[in-house]
Write a protein that holds these residues in place. Structure first.
Motif, PDB file in Angstrom:
ATOM      1  N   LEU A 145      -6.580  -1.744  -7.355  1.00 56.41           N
ATOM      2  CA  LEU A 145      -6.944  -1.416  -5.979  1.00 56.41           C
ATOM      3  C   LEU A 145      -8.133  -0.458  -5.923  1.00 56.41           C
ATOM      4  CD1 LEU A 145      -5.403  -2.049  -3.194  1.00 56.41           C
ATOM      5  CD2 LEU A 145      -4.511   0.262  -3.408  1.00 56.41           C
ATOM      6  N   ASP A 195      -1.243  -5.688  -6.141  1.00 54.89           N
ATOM      7  CA  ASP A 195      -2.275  -4.861  -6.757  1.00 54.89           C
ATOM      8  C   ASP A 195      -1.777  -3.457  -7.123  1.00 54.89           C
ATOM      9  OD1 ASP A 195      -4.013  -6.967  -6.340  1.00 54.89           O
ATOM     10  OD2 ASP A 195      -4.832  -6.144  -4.484  1.00 54.89           O
ATOM     11  N   GLN A 249     -11.399  -2.096  -6.677  1.00 57.26           N
ATOM     12  CA  GLN A 249     -11.825  -2.900  -5.533  1.00 57.26           C
ATOM     13  C   GLN A 249     -12.438  -2.024  -4.446  1.00 57.26           C
ATOM     14  OE1 GLN A 249      -9.032  -6.208  -4.309  1.00 57.26           O
ATOM     15  NE2 GLN A 249      -7.639  -5.023  -5.596  1.00 57.26           N
ATOM     16  N   MET A 303      -6.655  -7.362   0.015  1.00 53.78           N
ATOM     17  CA  MET A 303      -5.864  -6.778  -1.068  1.00 53.78           C
ATOM     18  C   MET A 303      -4.394  -7.035  -0.783  1.00 53.78           C
ATOM     19  SD  MET A 303      -8.001  -3.245  -1.681  1.00 53.78           S
ATOM     20  CE  MET A 303      -9.754  -3.186  -1.266  1.00 53.78           C
ATOM     21  N   GLY A 310      -2.342  -9.510  -9.852  1.00 56.33           N
ATOM     22  CA  GLY A 310      -3.087  -8.560  -9.042  1.00 56.33           C
ATOM     23  C   GLY A 310      -4.199  -7.887  -9.817  1.00 56.33           C
ATOM     24  N   THR A 313      -2.951  -1.162 -10.330  1.00 59.62           N
ATOM     25  CA  THR A 313      -3.614   0.092  -9.984  1.00 59.62           C
ATOM     26  C   THR A 313      -3.018   1.249 -10.760  1.00 59.62           C
ATOM     27  OG1 THR A 313      -4.102  -0.715  -7.753  1.00 59.62           O
ATOM     28  CG2 THR A 313      -4.151   1.669  -8.085  1.00 59.62           C
TER      29      THR A 313
END
Length: 543
Positions: free
Chosen positions: A446, A422, A449, A418, A443, A426
């Motif tokens: 988060l 990101d 992921q 990551m 990105g 997010t």
């Protein structure tokens, strides 16, 4: 302590101009350390006392492969804009306009940053700490209030080094307390949280960007005293100790080998070498260096304490459960510029402190750095440091805490690669905000992921790109292609060699060509290339 006074009426009027908020949306707290090494925190294998961050890790997740850009200004640009830094004009530093779109030294006017995006979801946004994006007023980028430094940290004990925006805000200080910048920016963050709660149905975003542990090495005497004897055995033993703990914690695989002592070189290669064995140094040099590392550790310890004040405040307000907290660092530990560190100003100048001089180190009016030997230890077990694109420069600790939104078991370690790019996606995903910027976001969310990641996903086929000062890298799945500015590509298989010791470029020429071509395409599309011929760094002179 510094106490910031803000006119509530003005700020409430500002809030009234944003979109209505979703009362269930989480608050968002992004905390950024400055020049923190990968293994400095206790929860990443370090010996430094960091119980608050360790507790956040125990209640959330740790990211073992979280990446930055290798340098302060570019990383801050990536965090706030969600873009690779060159794409928004900050491929190098804010000090120089290099005359190319990716290297203007100021964040692009076309870039939307997190508070501007979150306004579409009704968020109030505040910032405390280090800005370093080249403009002179973060409140013109969507923050209601700012307190900190627009550039880099220079003096931790000087209240005049930090400023307020908007201009004209006054401060109130308790004369009985010694000013210390890490405490002061925390005071401001707490004041901002208090202001945010004047509109209780409105979620908030706070960007808390500490200067610690960036040089100059400054810390209160009582904090330094805790570590006065801790580093007498040197960096070789410390690196081995940390790697053992990292394996025990599961941060790195059991088969991880410690990289060799890293080389160092400054701008222009006026000096170049390899970090020496600790035992090869004189006793006076060891004492000087041990003191430097003690101050560095004290700065991290104090930062953890101040983060604890923020966490306690969230608990008292009943907000911790639904506050998304992300903690990371802007780059790896700083090697500048050799094993012995510098003094007075960033330069080739080193002073060997002996006797009573040792006790004066770290106090007001001093200026020191830790040097490349300790930076190598802070980045255990990786190669190199800040400025470079090997793991020591671009791998950061990453802690994510959000009890209401994370599904992995508390204390989990997520191995999926990551990146700082990101953090804006997010914020968009968890807030329900609308991103309508002209630049597509590279990105991804988060939280998605983390929540949908297998326990170990280091070979996930995601491609990440890096460049700083001609140092460059591509990370795709288990493979990493990386090079120093004046050297050919190196290739590493991260399933067995994340410490980048066994170069496989000669065995996989087609893969090197493929990944190199991907980097070239990325560079062309993101204003990275052509690389500047001159970085205009002229402050390092030969002795």
């Amino acid at each position: 302590m510094l106490r910031s006074l803000f006119p509530l009426l003005v700020l409430c009027c500002v809030v009234g101009r944003v979109t209505a908020a979703n009362p269930d949306a989480p608050n968002i707290l992004y905390i950024l350390a400055d020049d923190l090494g990968y293994s400095d925190l206790g929860c990443y294998g370090g010996e430094i006392n960091t119980p608050v961050l360790d507790a956040l890790a125990a209640g959330g997740v740790r990211l073992s492969q979280f990446y930055n850009t290798g340098r302060c200004c570019p990383s801050r640009a990536s965090l706030l804009t969600g873009q690779y830094p060159h794409r928004v004009g900050l491929g190098h530093m804010t000090t120089n306009d290099l005359g190319r779109p990716g290297y203007r030294g100021v964040v692009s006017a076309n870039a939307q940053i997190i508070p501007q995006v979150l306004a579409s979801a009704g968020y109030r946004s505040f910032m405390s700490g280090k800005w370093h994006l080249g403009t002179d007023d973060p409140t013109r980028h969507g923050f209601e209030a700012f307190y900190g430094t627009l550039v880099s940290a220079k003096r931790f004990f000087d209240p005049d080094h930090l400023i307020h925006r908007p201009v004209g805000k006054s401060t109130k200080r308790d004369a009985s307390d010694e000013f210390y910048a890490t405490d002061a920016v925390t005071d401001h963050a707490l004041q901002c949280l208090s202001l945010a709660r004047t509109t209780p149905q409105t979620p908030w975003f706070v960007y808390l960007a500490y200067n610690a542990p960036h040089f100059p090495l400054h810390a209160p005497r009582d904090e330094i005293a805790k570590y006065a004897d801790r580093y007498q055995d040197g960096w070789d033993e410390l690196r081995a100790e940390r790697l053992t703990r990292m394996k025990e914690l599961g941060i790195v695989p059991d088969e991880t080998q410690l990289s060799a002592r890293s080389h160092w070189r400054n701008y222009g290669e006026i000096k170049i070498g390899v970090n020496p064995a600790w035992e090869s140094l004189s006793r006076d040099r060891q004492q000087d260096l041990a003191r430097r590392m003690a101050i560095y550790a004290a700065m991290i310890d104090r930062m953890d304490q101040q983060i604890g004040r923020v966490i306690d405040d969230l608990k008292d307000a009943g907000e911790l459960e639904n506050t998304l907290i992300v903690f990371t660092s802007d780059n790896g530990a700083c090697f500048e510029w050799d094993p012995f560190g510098f003094d007075i100003v960033s330069s080739n100048q080193n002073i060997l402190h002996t006797g009573a001089m040792l006790d004066e180190m770290g106090g007001p009016g001093t200026f020191h750095s830790i040097g490349s030997g300790w930076a190598n230890a802070a980045n255990t077990p990786w190669r190199l440091y800040k400025h470079f694109n090997h793991e020591g420069g671009i791998a950061s600790p990453g802690i994510v805490h959000w009890p209401a939104g994370l599904t992995p078991a508390a204390g989990s370690i997520v191995d999926r690669p990551m990146h700082l790019i990101d953090l804006l996606p997010t914020a968009v995903a968890v807030s329900g905000a609308t991103y309508d910027g002209s630049m597509p976001l590279p990105g991804i969310d988060l939280i998605d992921q983390i929540n949908h990641s297998p326990a170990h996903a280091s070979n996930t086929e995601r491609t990440l790109f890096f460049e700083h000062q001609g140092n460059r890298a591509v990370r795709r799945g288990k493979w990493k292609l990386v090079a120093l500015d004046d050297q050919p590509w190196e290739l590493y298989d991260f399933t067995v060699d994340r410490t980048e010791m066994n170069d496989l470029a000669g065995e996989h020429p087609k893969l090197v060509k493929e990944l190199g071509a991907a980097w070239d395409l990325w560079g062309a599309e993101n204003q990275v290339t052509p690389l500047p011929d001159d970085l205009r760094v002229n402050y390092l002179k030969a002795d």
